[in-house]
Design a protein around this motif. Structure first.
Motif, PDB file in Angstrom:
ATOM      1  N   THR A 158       9.540 -39.738  18.235  1.00 25.14           N
ATOM      2  CA  THR A 158       8.314 -38.991  18.508  1.00 25.14           C
ATOM      3  C   THR A 158       7.878 -38.357  17.204  1.00 25.14           C
ATOM      4  O   THR A 158       8.559 -37.491  16.665  1.00 25.14           O
ATOM      5  N   CYS A 159       6.755 -38.823  16.689  1.00 22.39           N
ATOM      6  CA  CYS A 159       6.291 -38.386  15.379  1.00 22.39           C
ATOM      7  C   CYS A 159       4.783 -38.208  15.408  1.00 22.39           C
ATOM      8  O   CYS A 159       4.054 -39.188  15.612  1.00 22.39           O
ATOM      9  N   LYS A 160       4.334 -36.967  15.253  1.00 21.78           N
ATOM     10  CA  LYS A 160       2.901 -36.650  15.288  1.00 21.78           C
ATOM     11  C   LYS A 160       2.311 -37.149  16.605  1.00 21.78           C
ATOM     12  O   LYS A 160       2.745 -36.744  17.658  1.00 21.78           O
ATOM     13  N   ASP A 161       1.324 -38.030  16.544  1.00 22.40           N
ATOM     14  CA  ASP A 161       0.675 -38.540  17.751  1.00 22.40           C
ATOM     15  C   ASP A 161       1.280 -39.861  18.219  1.00 22.40           C
ATOM     16  O   ASP A 161       0.713 -40.507  19.097  1.00 22.40           O
ATOM     17  N   GLU A 162       2.397 -40.269  17.639  1.00 20.68           N
ATOM     18  CA  GLU A 162       2.972 -41.576  17.957  1.00 20.68           C
ATOM     19  C   GLU A 162       4.311 -41.441  18.693  1.00 20.68           C
ATOM     20  O   GLU A 162       5.074 -40.515  18.451  1.00 20.68           O
ATOM     21  N   ILE A 163       4.555 -42.410  19.548  1.00 23.91           N
ATOM     22  CA  ILE A 163       5.873 -42.601  20.139  1.00 23.91           C
ATOM     23  C   ILE A 163       6.255 -44.036  19.808  1.00 23.91           C
ATOM     24  O   ILE A 163       5.515 -44.977  20.122  1.00 23.91           O
ATOM     25  N   ILE A 164       7.387 -44.196  19.146  1.00 18.38           N
ATOM     26  CA  ILE A 164       7.830 -45.522  18.692  1.00 18.38           C
ATOM     27  C   ILE A 164       9.141 -45.849  19.388  1.00 18.38           C
ATOM     28  O   ILE A 164      10.099 -45.074  19.330  1.00 18.38           O
ATOM     29  N   VAL A 165       9.195 -46.994  20.042  1.00 20.46           N
ATOM     30  CA  VAL A 165      10.433 -47.463  20.653  1.00 20.46           C
ATOM     31  C   VAL A 165      11.073 -48.443  19.668  1.00 20.46           C
ATOM     32  O   VAL A 165      10.391 -49.294  19.085  1.00 20.46           O
ATOM     33  N   VAL A 166      12.392 -48.284  19.435  1.00 19.49           N
ATOM     34  CA  VAL A 166      13.097 -49.098  18.444  1.00 19.49           C
ATOM     35  C   VAL A 166      14.312 -49.741  19.098  1.00 19.49           C
ATOM     36  O   VAL A 166      15.099 -49.071  19.768  1.00 19.49           O
ATOM     37  N   ASP A 167      14.453 -51.047  18.888  1.00 22.10           N
ATOM     38  CA  ASP A 167      15.615 -51.784  19.386  1.00 22.10           C
ATOM     39  C   ASP A 167      16.346 -52.375  18.183  1.00 22.10           C
ATOM     40  O   ASP A 167      15.773 -53.152  17.425  1.00 22.10           O
ATOM     41  N   ALA A 168      17.605 -51.969  17.992  1.00 20.54           N
ATOM     42  CA  ALA A 168      18.414 -52.458  16.867  1.00 20.54           C
ATOM     43  C   ALA A 168      19.154 -53.719  17.297  1.00 20.54           C
ATOM     44  O   ALA A 168      19.787 -53.749  18.353  1.00 20.54           O
ATOM     45  N   LYS A 169      19.079 -54.743  16.477  1.00 23.08           N
ATOM     46  CA  LYS A 169      19.719 -56.029  16.756  1.00 23.08           C
ATOM     47  C   LYS A 169      20.767 -56.334  15.698  1.00 23.08           C
ATOM     48  O   LYS A 169      20.471 -56.265  14.510  1.00 23.08           O
ATOM     49  N   TRP A 170      21.960 -56.674  16.101  1.00 24.86           N
ATOM     50  CA  TRP A 170      23.035 -57.027  15.177  1.00 24.86           C
ATOM     51  C   TRP A 170      23.023 -58.540  15.001  1.00 24.86           C
ATOM     52  O   TRP A 170      23.893 -59.266  15.454  1.00 24.86           O
ATOM     53  N   LYS A 171      21.946 -59.028  14.366  1.00 27.33           N
ATOM     54  CA  LYS A 171      21.760 -60.458  14.121  1.00 27.33           C
ATOM     55  C   LYS A 171      21.044 -60.609  12.789  1.00 27.33           C
ATOM     56  O   LYS A 171      20.281 -59.749  12.395  1.00 27.33           O
TER      57      LYS A 171
END
Length: 162
Positions: A76-89
């Motif tokens: 959650t940053c300023k006016d943004e919501i960012i979803v992050v998916d980390a991949k071990w590939k």
């Protein structure tokens, strides 16, 4: 990473384990979990600790069955919501991105009411990091980002990097 006994790896989308020492106990750290902590550290460095949440839970129902989704990170940053998916590939090319990974990212973006979505890999083999998927005239845009584990090792002066 393996200390003793068991090695594991991903081949395509399947998880495989190989037992090396049959008569000894294994002390095993799942590399994908360790990678998530590296990604967490980098995201905190970039966005701040208050902005990054790990494993938030979202509930939804499909065919009268309750399910839950746990995106790796929500920023959650300023006016943004960012979803992050980390991949071990290792991602050699754009065509190697799994549709399942994109579908999960889209689901998580919808459930988290996020404005942006990002897949993170330890190594990518291309430069254009903004991609999109179009299904029935609807476009899902997302970012692919490299967060390299070796940068973290260099800072620690680890002999593993030399």
């Amino acid at each position: 990473m393996t200390l003793l006994g068991v090695e594991s790896y991903f081949e395509d989308n399947s998880y495989k384990e190989m037992l090396k020492l049959h008569n000894q106990h294994a002390h095993f750290f799942r590399p994908e979990d360790l990678y998530e902590w590296i990604v967490y550290d980098r995201l905190v460095k970039e966005y701040g600790k208050c902005a990054v949440k790990m494993k938030s839970t979202y509930y939804y129902t499909i065919a009268h069955k309750d399910r839950e989704a746990k995106p790796d990170f929500i920023i959650t940053c300023k006016d943004e919501i960012i979803v992050v998916d980390a991949k071990w590939k290792v991602l050699d090319s754009k065509t190697k991105i799994s549709f399942d990974d994109i579908a999960k990212l889209l689901r998580d973006k919808i459930l988290a009411k996020a404005t942006k979505a990002m897949l993170v890999y330890p190594k990518i083999g291309f430069t254009n990091s903004h991609l999109s998927l179009e299904v029935e005239h609807k476009v899902f845009e997302f970012e692919v980002k490299e967060i390299n584990i070796y940068e973290k090792l260099q800072k620690c002066n680890s002999p593993l990097h030399n």
